[in-house]
Design a protein around this motif. Structure first.
Motif, PDB file in Angstrom:
ATOM      1  N   TYR A 137       1.035  -1.149  -0.184  1.00  0.00           N
ATOM      2  CA  TYR A 137       0.021  -0.051   0.292  1.00  0.00           C
ATOM      3  C   TYR A 137       0.818   1.234   0.114  1.00  0.00           C
ATOM      4  O   TYR A 137       1.858   1.258   0.674  1.00  0.00           O
ATOM      5  CB  TYR A 137      -0.833  -0.036   1.424  1.00  0.00           C
ATOM      6  N   SER A 138       0.471   2.237  -0.517  1.00  0.00           N
ATOM      7  CA  SER A 138       1.131   3.616  -0.529  1.00  0.00           C
ATOM      8  C   SER A 138       1.119   4.151   0.688  1.00  0.00           C
ATOM      9  O   SER A 138       0.296   3.640   1.582  1.00  0.00           O
ATOM     10  CB  SER A 138       0.339   4.625  -1.509  1.00  0.00           C
ATOM     11  N   ARG A 179       0.002   3.685   6.121  1.00  0.00           N
ATOM     12  CA  ARG A 179       0.550   2.424   6.487  1.00  0.00           C
ATOM     13  C   ARG A 179       0.517   1.903   8.146  1.00  0.00           C
ATOM     14  O   ARG A 179       0.149   0.846   8.346  1.00  0.00           O
ATOM     15  CB  ARG A 179       2.070   2.184   5.886  1.00  0.00           C
ATOM     16  N   ALA A 180       0.781   2.947   8.852  1.00  0.00           N
ATOM     17  CA  ALA A 180       0.733   2.606  10.303  1.00  0.00           C
ATOM     18  C   ALA A 180      -0.642   2.390  10.784  1.00  0.00           C
ATOM     19  O   ALA A 180      -0.662   1.244  11.380  1.00  0.00           O
ATOM     20  CB  ALA A 180       1.221   4.003  11.133  1.00  0.00           C
ATOM     21  N   GLN A 181      -1.761   2.766  10.325  1.00  0.00           N
ATOM     22  CA  GLN A 181      -2.973   2.550  10.531  1.00  0.00           C
ATOM     23  C   GLN A 181      -3.426   1.153  10.023  1.00  0.00           C
ATOM     24  O   GLN A 181      -4.245   0.360  10.764  1.00  0.00           O
ATOM     25  CB  GLN A 181      -4.216   3.591  10.198  1.00  0.00           C
ATOM     26  N   ILE A 182      -2.886   0.816   8.654  1.00  0.00           N
ATOM     27  CA  ILE A 182      -3.281  -0.506   8.091  1.00  0.00           C
ATOM     28  C   ILE A 182      -2.602  -1.519   9.135  1.00  0.00           C
ATOM     29  O   ILE A 182      -3.102  -2.490   9.240  1.00  0.00           O
ATOM     30  CB  ILE A 182      -2.649  -0.431   6.772  1.00  0.00           C
ATOM     31  N   GLU A 183      -1.297  -1.283   9.454  1.00  0.00           N
ATOM     32  CA  GLU A 183      -0.687  -2.274  10.133  1.00  0.00           C
ATOM     33  C   GLU A 183      -1.340  -2.580  11.519  1.00  0.00           C
ATOM     34  O   GLU A 183      -1.434  -3.667  11.941  1.00  0.00           O
ATOM     35  CB  GLU A 183       0.843  -1.815  10.531  1.00  0.00           C
ATOM     36  N   ASP A 239      -1.342   3.328  -7.505  1.00  0.00           N
ATOM     37  CA  ASP A 239      -0.519   4.499  -7.820  1.00  0.00           C
ATOM     38  C   ASP A 239       0.588   4.507  -9.077  1.00  0.00           C
ATOM     39  O   ASP A 239       0.420   3.036  -9.390  1.00  0.00           O
ATOM     40  CB  ASP A 239       0.066   5.267  -6.660  1.00  0.00           C
ATOM     41  N   GLU A 240       1.146   5.294  -9.303  1.00  0.00           N
ATOM     42  CA  GLU A 240       1.967   5.058 -10.675  1.00  0.00           C
ATOM     43  C   GLU A 240       3.199   4.151 -10.248  1.00  0.00           C
ATOM     44  O   GLU A 240       4.003   3.858 -11.170  1.00  0.00           O
ATOM     45  CB  GLU A 240       2.690   6.640 -10.901  1.00  0.00           C
ATOM     46  N   HIS A 241       3.444   3.908  -8.945  1.00  0.00           N
ATOM     47  CA  HIS A 241       4.497   2.814  -8.636  1.00  0.00           C
ATOM     48  C   HIS A 241       3.886   1.379  -8.316  1.00  0.00           C
ATOM     49  O   HIS A 241       4.662   0.570  -7.906  1.00  0.00           O
ATOM     50  CB  HIS A 241       5.110   3.247  -7.274  1.00  0.00           C
ATOM     51  N   GLY A 242       2.681   1.270  -8.616  1.00  0.00           N
ATOM     52  CA  GLY A 242       2.049  -0.070  -8.546  1.00  0.00           C
ATOM     53  C   GLY A 242       1.601  -0.336  -7.077  1.00  0.00           C
ATOM     54  O   GLY A 242       1.142  -1.533  -6.702  1.00  0.00           O
ATOM     55  N   LEU A 243       1.448   0.604  -6.234  1.00  0.00           N
ATOM     56  CA  LEU A 243       1.260   0.472  -4.892  1.00  0.00           C
ATOM     57  C   LEU A 243      -0.453   0.778  -4.900  1.00  0.00           C
ATOM     58  O   LEU A 243      -0.860   1.484  -5.467  1.00  0.00           O
ATOM     59  CB  LEU A 243       1.842   1.193  -3.819  1.00  0.00           C
ATOM     60  N   MET A 244      -1.078   0.086  -3.798  1.00  0.00           N
ATOM     61  CA  MET A 244      -2.415   0.311  -3.646  1.00  0.00           C
ATOM     62  C   MET A 244      -2.626   1.784  -3.099  1.00  0.00           C
ATOM     63  O   MET A 244      -2.103   1.601  -1.723  1.00  0.00           O
ATOM     64  CB  MET A 244      -3.103  -0.921  -3.080  1.00  0.00           C
ATOM     65  N   ARG A 245      -3.342   2.694  -3.692  1.00  0.00           N
ATOM     66  CA  ARG A 245      -3.593   3.669  -2.846  1.00  0.00           C
ATOM     67  C   ARG A 245      -4.949   3.756  -2.422  1.00  0.00           C
ATOM     68  O   ARG A 245      -5.438   4.586  -1.525  1.00  0.00           O
ATOM     69  CB  ARG A 245      -3.142   5.061  -3.670  1.00  0.00           C
ATOM     70  N   ILE A 246      -5.878   3.201  -2.821  1.00  0.00           N
ATOM     71  CA  ILE A 246      -7.358   2.897  -2.368  1.00  0.00           C
ATOM     72  C   ILE A 246      -7.639   1.688  -2.382  1.00  0.00           C
ATOM     73  O   ILE A 246      -7.637   0.792  -3.031  1.00  0.00           O
ATOM     74  CB  ILE A 246      -8.357   3.731  -3.146  1.00  0.00           C
TER      75      ILE A 246
END
Length: 141
Positions: free
Chosen positions: A23-24, A39-43, A97-104
């Motif tokens: 994830y972004s 990321r902190a909230q996701i973790e 996003d443009e780096h292939g990371l999930m932003r949503i």
């Protein structure tokens, strides 16, 4: 299909640190009725999740995609602290996003209590679903 399977394998690891790297840094989530950002909230969310959802096993399947968006359906099985088993069904919408990371990530999920003998996801966990284990369509989900 590879991106979906990689996400499934990561979630089946039950390792919040590994999962969050997909994830972004400012990723936004809606998970059921919870709204998370970063990321902190996701973790923290994932660490809490697997304290409540024991013996978690997940299967994901690509539903469709276009440009930088994907729709995925999934089912997972888990048991609570009273040893009641559940199968949770849902859909996710992903945007990258443009780096292939999930932003949503937007997830809608419903839980159905099941008898232990009704379980379908029986591989050794934590760990990836074996390559020969049926997917959602093969199981009729």
């Amino acid at each position: 299909h590879q991106k979906v399977r990689a996400a499934e394998d990561a979630w089946n690891s039950r390792n919040p640190s590994v999962i969050s790297r997909a994830y972004s840094l400012d990723s936004k989530w809606r998970h059921r009725t919870e709204f998370l950002q970063g990321r902190a909230q996701i973790e923290a969310f994932l660490a809490k999740k697997w304290k409540q959802e024991n013996d978690y096993r997940l299967v994901k399947e690509l539903w469709g995609f276009r440009e930088n968006r994907m729709a995925v359906r999934f089912a997972y099985e888990w048991r609570d602290h009273k040893d009641q088993w559940y199968r949770s069904y849902g859909n996710e919408n992903w945007e990258f996003d443009e780096h292939g990371l999930m932003r949503i990530r937007i997830a809608s999920i419903n839980d159905a209590p099941i008898a232990e003998e009704s379980r379908k996801f029986l591989w050794d966990a934590p760990g990836p679903r074996p390559a020969d284990h049926p997917g959602l369509s093969q199981l009729g989900f």
